[in-house]
Design an enzyme around this catalytic site. Structure first.
Site, PDB file in Angstrom:
ATOM      1  N   ASP A 102      31.735 -90.608  13.251  1.00 40.98           N
ATOM      2  CA  ASP A 102      31.779 -90.915  14.691  1.00 40.98           C
ATOM      3  C   ASP A 102      30.752 -90.180  15.074  1.00 40.98           C
ATOM      4  O   ASP A 102      29.710 -90.825  15.312  1.00 40.98           O
ATOM      5  CB  ASP A 102      33.423 -90.559  15.037  1.00 40.98           C
ATOM      6  CG  ASP A 102      33.608 -90.742  16.409  1.00 40.98           C
ATOM      7  OD1 ASP A 102      33.012 -91.936  17.060  1.00 40.98           O
ATOM      8  OD2 ASP A 102      34.565 -90.145  16.907  1.00 40.98           O
ATOM      9  N   VAL A 152      40.629 -96.627  15.716  1.00 39.15           N
ATOM     10  CA  VAL A 152      41.237 -97.453  14.578  1.00 39.15           C
ATOM     11  C   VAL A 152      41.908 -96.475  13.898  1.00 39.15           C
ATOM     12  O   VAL A 152      41.639 -95.292  13.607  1.00 39.15           O
ATOM     13  CB  VAL A 152      40.119 -98.247  13.604  1.00 39.15           C
ATOM     14  CG1 VAL A 152      39.255 -99.258  14.365  1.00 39.15           C
ATOM     15  CG2 VAL A 152      39.017 -96.901  13.173  1.00 39.15           C
TER      16      VAL A 152
HETATM   17  P1  IMP Z   1      33.133 -87.097  13.938  1.00 37.68           P
HETATM   18  O1  IMP Z   1      32.985 -85.604  13.488  1.00 37.68           O
HETATM   19  O2  IMP Z   1      33.132 -87.378  15.259  1.00 37.68           O
HETATM   20  O3  IMP Z   1      32.068 -87.840  13.218  1.00 37.68           O
HETATM   21  O4  IMP Z   1      34.408 -87.553  13.553  1.00 37.68           O
HETATM   22  C1  IMP Z   1      34.834 -87.830  12.359  1.00 37.68           C
HETATM   23  C2  IMP Z   1      36.372 -87.546  12.143  1.00 37.68           C
HETATM   24  O5  IMP Z   1      36.974 -87.909  13.392  1.00 37.68           O
HETATM   25  C3  IMP Z   1      36.816 -88.372  11.064  1.00 37.68           C
HETATM   26  O6  IMP Z   1      37.076 -88.013   9.920  1.00 37.68           O
HETATM   27  C4  IMP Z   1      38.315 -88.885  11.716  1.00 37.68           C
HETATM   28  O7  IMP Z   1      39.355 -87.856  11.125  1.00 37.68           O
HETATM   29  C5  IMP Z   1      38.130 -88.596  13.062  1.00 37.68           C
HETATM   30  N1  IMP Z   1      38.008 -90.060  13.727  1.00 37.68           N
HETATM   31  C6  IMP Z   1      36.895 -90.251  14.478  1.00 37.68           C
HETATM   32  N2  IMP Z   1      37.104 -91.761  14.769  1.00 37.68           N
HETATM   33  C7  IMP Z   1      38.289 -92.076  14.372  1.00 37.68           C
HETATM   34  C8  IMP Z   1      39.081 -93.210  14.422  1.00 37.68           C
HETATM   35  O8  IMP Z   1      38.882 -94.434  15.201  1.00 37.68           O
HETATM   36  N3  IMP Z   1      40.281 -93.042  14.128  1.00 37.68           N
HETATM   37  C9  IMP Z   1      40.900 -92.199  13.223  1.00 37.68           C
HETATM   38  N4  IMP Z   1      40.277 -91.209  13.218  1.00 37.68           N
HETATM   39  C10 IMP Z   1      39.027 -90.979  13.628  1.00 37.68           C
END
Ligand code: IMP
Length: 180
Positions: A102, A152
């Site tokens: 994300d 999601v």
């Molecule tokens: P990042 O550090 O922002 O890249 O987020 C990664 C983590 O956020 C993932 O491993 C998920 O646990 C959580 N995450 C991000 N977007 C979603 C989503 O749309 N649904 C569920 N979990 C999410």
């Protein structure tokens, strides 16, 4: 369909076909090499299990669990390791398996952490990518689907620890995570 779900984004059959395709690429790339698969609990478990069953090279499996501080649906970039790997990474070909990238902060943290343990190589397989939300540049070697900026759930992904058991990847109704 679950009453908290707005729509199905990726159904079971679409996911299964993509996972097989990703595993075929991974198996070809690691031909004649041993692989250490590192799954990230808990969101990546179902993807990791399905991917593993389609990988044809010799591999081992280990898990890490991390949590990120802050609001349930947002990443803060500050992480805590709740479960660490059992064995050393020194000299091993490591494939990190994550559910979704994300902002990229979690993946960057994990990659930096694993690289400190001197693997022979480190690659990343991610089922879902939300490119529009990226805050840090992080390389993903095997990517399943690019998806829009929607929250999601399903196929291992949760909100407030729920919905992991849904077989499809679904867009959650916004009133569920905004609390309105
Ligand atoms: P990042 O550090 O922002 O890249 O987020 C990664 C983590 O956020 C993932 O491993 C998920 O646990 C959580 N995450 C991000 N977007 C979603 C989503 O749309 N649904 C569920 N979990 C999410």
């Amino acid at each position: 369909m679950h009453p908290d779900v707005a729509s199905v984004l990726l159904d079971e059959a679409t996911i299964a076909a993509k996972v097989r395709e990703m595993a075929a690429r991974i198996s070809a790339d690691y031909r004649a090499q041993d692989l250490m698969v590192v799954g990230i609990l808990k969101g990546g478990t179902i993807f990791c299990a399905d991917l593993l069953r389609c990988i044809t090279v010799n591999c081992t499996l280990d898990f890490m669990a991390i949590s990120s501080y802050g609001a349930a649906s947002k990443s803060t970039g500050v992480h805590r390791i709740n479960l660490d790997l059992e064995g050393p990474l020194l000299g091993r070909n490591v494939l990190l398996v994550e559910d979704i990238v994300d902002t990229g902060l979690t993946l960057r943290f994990l990659k930096e952490y694993l690289m400190q343990r001197n693997p022979a190589s480190l690659r990343v397989a991610v089922l879902l990518d939300k490119p529009s939300r990226r805050q840090v540049d992080v390389q993903v070697d095997y990517k399943g689907f690019e998806i829009p900026d929607e929250f999601v759930v399903g196929y291992g992904l949760d909100f407030a620890s729920k919905y992991r058991n849904l077989p499809d990847i679904c867009i959650l109704k916004s009133e569920i995570y905004s609390g309105k």
